[in-house]
Scaffold this motif. Structure first.
Motif, mmCIF file in Angstrom:
data_model
loop_
_atom_site.group_PDB
_atom_site.id
_atom_site.type_symbol
_atom_site.label_atom_id
_atom_site.label_comp_id
_atom_site.label_asym_id
_atom_site.label_seq_id
_atom_site.Cartn_x
_atom_site.Cartn_y
_atom_site.Cartn_z
ATOM 1 N N HIS A 113 0.836 -1.202 0.000
ATOM 2 C CA HIS A 113 0.000 0.000 0.000
ATOM 3 C C HIS A 113 0.870 1.251 0.000
ATOM 4 N N ASP A 114 0.460 2.250 -0.785
ATOM 5 C CA ASP A 114 1.250 3.474 -0.940
ATOM 6 C C ASP A 114 0.289 4.640 -1.114
ATOM 7 N N VAL A 115 0.348 5.612 -0.210
ATOM 8 C CA VAL A 115 -0.579 6.753 -0.290
ATOM 9 C C VAL A 115 -0.269 7.653 -1.480
ATOM 10 N N ASP A 116 0.932 7.570 -2.012
ATOM 11 C CA ASP A 116 1.317 8.395 -3.158
ATOM 12 C C ASP A 116 0.749 7.776 -4.436
ATOM 13 N N THR A 117 -0.261 8.395 -5.017
ATOM 14 C CA THR A 117 -0.917 7.834 -6.199
ATOM 15 C C THR A 117 0.017 7.753 -7.406
ATOM 16 N N ARG A 140 1.409 4.272 -8.153
ATOM 17 C CA ARG A 140 0.532 3.144 -8.484
ATOM 18 C C ARG A 140 0.992 2.382 -9.722
ATOM 19 N N SER A 161 -3.254 2.745 -3.787
ATOM 20 C CA SER A 161 -3.227 3.880 -2.861
ATOM 21 C C SER A 161 -4.323 3.779 -1.805
#
Length: 574
Positions: free
Chosen positions: A309-313, A316, A329
């Motif tokens: 998981h990565d909050v920075d789109t 992706r 994200s």
């Protein structure tokens, strides 16, 4: 195949479909801070006991130039065959999940093959509020997977953190993932919170394959490093890599015996084994995005890296030469990622849940599982009585000495059948303590998670001594066979020879008569020879309780305002 895939990947940049993410033109166009930093934890193998910095040259690896700081290899031997280690296969080095290609008809041949993925599901059985919408939820995820399967061959995977990491959480995670149709999972820090043995127990009934290439117990991998899934005659190899940050993110005691080796080194070994044995190579990664990029640069034979998981789109979707790196994200099942590997197209991201525009229908089997879990949580909350003292059931205590909880349980067994002379219960059946205050039905189930029945046996005094000798024969190893007792007492010395350690046995206050017949209460597990109580296997029980021990205990406690069991010198270590 490599040449073919390269040609296909070149064509991918031509276009994308609705809800797809555009690929950056080059790595330099996406300069995120995480891509420009080196993760210090990746410099040495990490263990709670210390660092492993040994190295040796790895033979028979992919012909490629690998960055020097991620190719140093361990010299330690690896146990290749193990229940939770390398896949067992007598004819080849890798294991296929399906040993034969699936039979397909003409319509199947027209279907694309898609990999669906979740990141950080965290046992989110119910929908979550996300941007004022209710999204996610097991029932909606399951139905979405089924819907996509109608028109495609599907492999469902997760990159890790599919458990909540709360060791007291009782959600039916494995059952839920089985219903969802999970095929492959990677292991991450929330799973490791349970400790290796409990995690293996939790995954015992899994219909999916757990992977973990770079975490070891001694010289044996914690789980298989890789597996091959066949879909529509495609051989898709999945490899699991876990960040060594998990060594410090997990509960320290849970990972103290684990060694976290360099992910790139382990990947290099596995790719050597997979040569000519897979059409597509997929890495399920729980590493940082910058580390995924380094992996892609170093190992061009990897076709797809599915990251955490990565909050920075912007992260992706990234393409490094012929290797795609995809992430999500959104976590907790709010979003389902999709990669079409027939065309190796850019990923799609589907919102899931009751307020989603497309995948908003619920699966009935999943709904039933959730309802059963919620109902059980209500049942578990019933307060039975009060405990005026801490009831000791901790592993290191109850398997080594008399405890007040062990006394209470054995006494309740005797209360249930008063004509019995004594009762014994193996400490391995007792799995938790109870704190001062309210005693709930759920706490009883935590203490006694196994629905063992109580049985009565006619047993000679000589056999009674054999039973007690077995209880302390492996005392030094903290065995589950160690007994808690009621209606009897005994002494033992671990300095004496095995099977000659027990003395001063008394039943109902009287010295043991080797020639007398006694009625003994125990659990059906022990009566059937469990924990090496083989002397009991040939004795047929003449009584078996209708209820399991947890409900017998609960029935007794409901009649009490409070309990306050004490130590009574029933078991004395000399």
């Amino acid at each position: 195949m490599q040449v073919f895939l390269s040609i296909v990947l070149v064509l991918l940049a031509v276009g994308c479909t609705t809800n797809q993410v555009s690929s950056p033109n080059s790595l330099t166009e996406q300069k995120n801070p995480t891509q420009q930093t080196t993760n210090a934890i990746n410099q040495n193998d990490v263990s709670q006991k210390g660092m492993d910095t040994s190295s040796a040259t790895e033979q028979n690896v992919d012909n490629q130039n690998v960055d020097s700081n991620i190719t140093e290899n361990d010299s330690r031997p690896v146990e290749e065959i193990h229940k939770y280690g390398e896949p067992q296969d007598t004819n080849q080095e890798t294991q296929d999940t399906n040993q034969q290609p699936q039979e397909t008809d003409a319509s199947d041949d027209k279907k694309d093959t898609k990999i669906l993925y979740l990141t950080s599901w965290e046992a989110s059985l119910l929908p979550q509020t996300h941007n004022r919408k209710k999204l996610g939820g097991l029932a909606y995820l399951t139905q979405a997977v089924k819907k996509i399967e109608e028109s495609s061959h599907v492999v469902l995977c997760t990159t890790g953190n599919f458990f909540r990491g709360d060791v007291k959480d009782r959600r039916p995670v494995v059952k839920a993932l089985n219903i969802m149709g999970l095929d492959v999972c990677n292991i991450s820090n929330l799973e490791l919170n349970y400790g290796s043995e409990e995690l293996k127990d939790k995954l015992e009934d899994a219909q999916f394959t757990p992977l973990c290439a770079n975490i070891y117990e001694g010289n044996t991998r914690l789980f298989s490093s890789h597996t091959i899934v066949r879909k529509n005659e495609k051989r898709i190899a999945f490899i699991g890599l876990t960040s060594r940050e998990a060594a410090v993110q997990s509960i320290p005691q849970a990972v103290e015996n684990l060694i976290f080796r360099k992910p790139a080194n382990e990947l290099q070994k596995i790719l050597a084994k997979l040569k000519n044995k897979a059409d597509i190579v997929v890495v399920l990664s729980n590493l940082r995005h910058s580390d995924d990029i380094e992996i892609a640069k170093a190992f061009p034979s990897v076709n797809l890296i599915i990251g955490r998981h990565d909050v920075d789109t912007q992260n992706r979707f990234v393409k490094i030469n012929n290797t795609m790196i995809v992430r999500s994200s959104k976590k907790k099942g709010v979003q389902l990622g999709e990669v079409n590997i027939t065309e190796l197209s850019t990923p799609q991201f589907h919102d899931i849940g009751p307020d989603a525009s497309k995948f908003n229908r619920a699966d009935s089997e999943s709904t039933a599982l959730i309802a059963a879990w919620q109902n059980m949580e209500k049942i578990r909350s019933e307060v039975l009585c009060q405990s005026k003292t801490f009831l000791e059931g901790e592993y290191s205590q109850i398997r080594q000495k008399e405890t007040n909880l062990g006394n209470l349980l054995a006494d309740i067994m005797l209360e249930k059948r008063s004509q019995a002379d004594f009762a014994i219960i193996n400490s391995g059946a007792i799995r938790a303590s109870i704190s001062i205050g309210d005693v709930t039905y759920g706490m009883v189930l935590d203490v006694l998670p196994y629905q063992n029945k109580v049985v009565a046996l006619k047993i000679s005094g000589k056999a009674v001594k054999e039973v007690l000798e077995n209880a302390v024969a492996r005392y030094e190893s903290i065995p589950g066979a160690f007994l808690q007792v009621g209606g009897m007492s005994f002494h033992f010395s671990e300095s004496k020879p095995i099977f000659s350690r027990v003395s001063e046995i008394k039943i109902q206050g009287e010295p043991l008569n080797l020639n007398k017949e006694y009625e003994m209460l125990t659990l059906d597990y022990i009566a059937s020879g469990g924990d090496d109580y083989i002397m009991l296997k040939e004795i047929a029980p003449h009584y078996t309780s209708n209820k399991g021990l947890p409900d017998i205990i609960a029935d007794y406690l409901r009649k009490k305002d409070n309990v306050y069991p004490r130590l009574e010198q029933r078991i004395v270590k000399e």
